[in-house]
Design a protein around this motif. Structure first.
Motif, mmCIF file in Angstrom:
data_model
loop_
_atom_site.group_PDB
_atom_site.id
_atom_site.type_symbol
_atom_site.label_atom_id
_atom_site.label_comp_id
_atom_site.label_asym_id
_atom_site.label_seq_id
_atom_site.Cartn_x
_atom_site.Cartn_y
_atom_site.Cartn_z
ATOM 1 N N ARG A 264 0.831 -1.204 0.000
ATOM 2 C CA ARG A 264 0.000 0.000 0.000
ATOM 3 C C ARG A 264 0.870 1.260 0.000
ATOM 4 N NH1 ARG A 264 -1.180 3.210 3.880
ATOM 5 N NH2 ARG A 264 -0.687 1.757 5.542
ATOM 6 N N VAL A 265 1.903 1.295 0.856
ATOM 7 C CA VAL A 265 2.807 2.457 0.935
ATOM 8 C C VAL A 265 3.548 2.627 -0.392
ATOM 9 C CG1 VAL A 265 4.925 3.315 2.034
ATOM 10 C CG2 VAL A 265 3.055 2.414 3.441
ATOM 11 N N TYR A 266 3.970 1.527 -0.959
ATOM 12 C CA TYR A 266 4.694 1.569 -2.237
ATOM 13 C C TYR A 266 3.824 2.210 -3.324
ATOM 14 C CZ TYR A 266 7.103 -0.146 -6.430
ATOM 15 O OH TYR A 266 7.739 -0.236 -7.635
ATOM 16 N N ARG A 267 2.604 1.736 -3.430
ATOM 17 C CA ARG A 267 1.691 2.274 -4.456
ATOM 18 C C ARG A 267 1.384 3.751 -4.234
ATOM 19 N NH1 ARG A 267 -2.171 -2.904 -4.441
ATOM 20 N NH2 ARG A 267 -0.973 -4.163 -5.907
ATOM 21 N N GLU A 268 1.203 4.136 -2.972
ATOM 22 C CA GLU A 268 0.838 5.516 -2.656
ATOM 23 C C GLU A 268 2.012 6.491 -2.808
ATOM 24 O OE1 GLU A 268 -0.667 5.374 1.328
ATOM 25 O OE2 GLU A 268 -2.537 4.382 0.730
ATOM 26 N N THR A 269 3.235 6.013 -2.606
ATOM 27 C CA THR A 269 4.367 6.943 -2.531
ATOM 28 C C THR A 269 5.372 6.820 -3.675
ATOM 29 O OG1 THR A 269 5.644 5.391 -1.180
ATOM 30 C CG2 THR A 269 4.250 7.015 -0.013
ATOM 31 N N TYR A 270 5.237 5.803 -4.512
ATOM 32 C CA TYR A 270 6.243 5.586 -5.561
ATOM 33 C C TYR A 270 6.449 6.836 -6.421
ATOM 34 C CZ TYR A 270 8.987 3.620 -9.315
ATOM 35 O OH TYR A 270 9.997 3.387 -10.215
ATOM 36 N N ALA A 271 5.396 7.415 -6.932
ATOM 37 C CA ALA A 271 5.512 8.581 -7.826
ATOM 38 C C ALA A 271 6.198 9.740 -7.122
ATOM 39 C CB ALA A 271 4.133 8.986 -8.334
ATOM 40 N N ALA A 272 5.860 9.985 -5.867
ATOM 41 C CA ALA A 272 6.468 11.095 -5.124
ATOM 42 C C ALA A 272 7.956 10.837 -4.872
ATOM 43 C CB ALA A 272 5.729 11.307 -3.810
ATOM 44 N N VAL A 273 8.304 9.601 -4.493
ATOM 45 C CA VAL A 273 9.712 9.265 -4.255
ATOM 46 C C VAL A 273 10.496 9.352 -5.559
ATOM 47 C CG1 VAL A 273 11.294 7.424 -3.555
ATOM 48 C CG2 VAL A 273 9.224 7.866 -2.214
ATOM 49 N N GLU A 274 9.895 8.874 -6.644
ATOM 50 C CA GLU A 274 10.577 8.941 -7.937
ATOM 51 C C GLU A 274 10.807 10.403 -8.350
ATOM 52 O OE1 GLU A 274 10.367 6.842 -12.291
ATOM 53 O OE2 GLU A 274 8.467 7.467 -11.372
ATOM 54 N N ALA A 275 9.833 11.253 -8.156
ATOM 55 C CA ALA A 275 9.986 12.676 -8.487
ATOM 56 C C ALA A 275 11.085 13.305 -7.620
ATOM 57 C CB ALA A 275 8.661 13.400 -8.298
ATOM 58 N N TYR A 276 11.115 12.964 -6.347
ATOM 59 C CA TYR A 276 12.138 13.461 -5.421
ATOM 60 C C TYR A 276 13.530 13.078 -5.938
ATOM 61 C CZ TYR A 276 14.785 13.912 -1.042
ATOM 62 O OH TYR A 276 15.702 14.254 -0.086
ATOM 63 N N VAL A 277 13.676 11.828 -6.325
ATOM 64 C CA VAL A 277 14.976 11.333 -6.787
ATOM 65 C C VAL A 277 15.333 11.952 -8.135
ATOM 66 C CG1 VAL A 277 16.193 9.249 -7.570
ATOM 67 C CG2 VAL A 277 14.849 9.194 -5.454
ATOM 68 N N ARG A 278 14.392 12.032 -9.062
ATOM 69 C CA ARG A 278 14.658 12.588 -10.402
ATOM 70 C C ARG A 278 15.140 14.035 -10.340
ATOM 71 N NH1 ARG A 278 13.358 9.833 -14.899
ATOM 72 N NH2 ARG A 278 12.034 8.022 -14.665
ATOM 73 N N ARG A 279 14.681 14.777 -9.351
ATOM 74 C CA ARG A 279 15.123 16.176 -9.233
ATOM 75 C C ARG A 279 16.557 16.270 -8.723
ATOM 76 N NH1 ARG A 279 9.576 16.832 -7.796
ATOM 77 N NH2 ARG A 279 9.984 16.408 -5.598
#
Length: 189
Positions: free
Chosen positions: A12-27
């Motif tokens: 559940r945490v993975y699905r909810e936060t993946y996009a935000a974590v990926e955006a954080y890392v991509r920046r």
């Protein structure tokens, strides 16, 4: 720790936060490397999931991502430093030894075609580096007789080298070039 509940919660945490974590890392890193870093973030998160807050895991995941990125940046700096050290090393030219190997094989073939007595005379003079008087003592002959045998054995070896296909003597440094015409001490040979 109930693994089914933890797996469900992590999913559940993975699905909810993946996009935000990926955006954080991509920046913070080149986009080509972002997916690998995000995968590492969630791997660390799974291993340490019992430390994650139950209510809002995103800030905790940002912390994991920040530390993971710091590790990646340190590894990049080590890599860049090593690259600089290696680039500063003086270049070394590597000689091609194929010709010398072929010459030695050709010489060995010619040597093997000599009589056993010629081979022994050449071995004593060239390999054992005996002076003519000492080599003569080994063969049970006079020094003058040994020098004549050595001269003839060298001449026969040169002929065999030339007759087995080599128009020229083998390259410098091979045993055929260590067969001087002079019949001084065995050390000259």
């Amino acid at each position: 720790m109930d693994t089914t509940t933890d797996e469900q919660r992590f999913t559940r945490v993975y699905r909810e936060t993946y996009a935000a974590v990926e955006a954080y890392v991509r920046r913070r890193i080149h986009p080509d490397r972002a997916r690998d870093v995000v995968a590492e973030v969630f791997l660390v998160a799974w291993r340490r999931f019992d430390e994650a807050p139950v209510a809002d895991a995103l800030p905790w995941l940002y912390g994991v991502a920040r530390r993971t990125l710091a590790n990646v940046h340190r590894a990049d700096q080590r890599h860049a430093g090593l690259t600089q050290v290696l680039a500063a090393q003086p270049g070394r030219d590597v000689d091609d030894h194929a010709g010398a190997v072929a010459d030695r094989l050709h010489l060995a073939e010619a040597f093997d075609g000599l009589s056993e007595s010629d081979q022994e005379v050449l071995r004593l003079a060239l390999w054992e580096e005996l002076a003519p008087k000492d080599a003569a003592r080994v063969l049970g002959c006079t020094s003058a007789t040994f020098q004549v045998r050595l001269h003839r054995a060298r001449r026969r070896l040169r002929r065999r080298v030339a007759s087995t296909g080599e128009a020229e003597a083998p390259s410098r440094g091979t045993r055929a070039n260590m067969l001087p015409e002079t019949t001084g001490s065995g050390r000259d040979a």
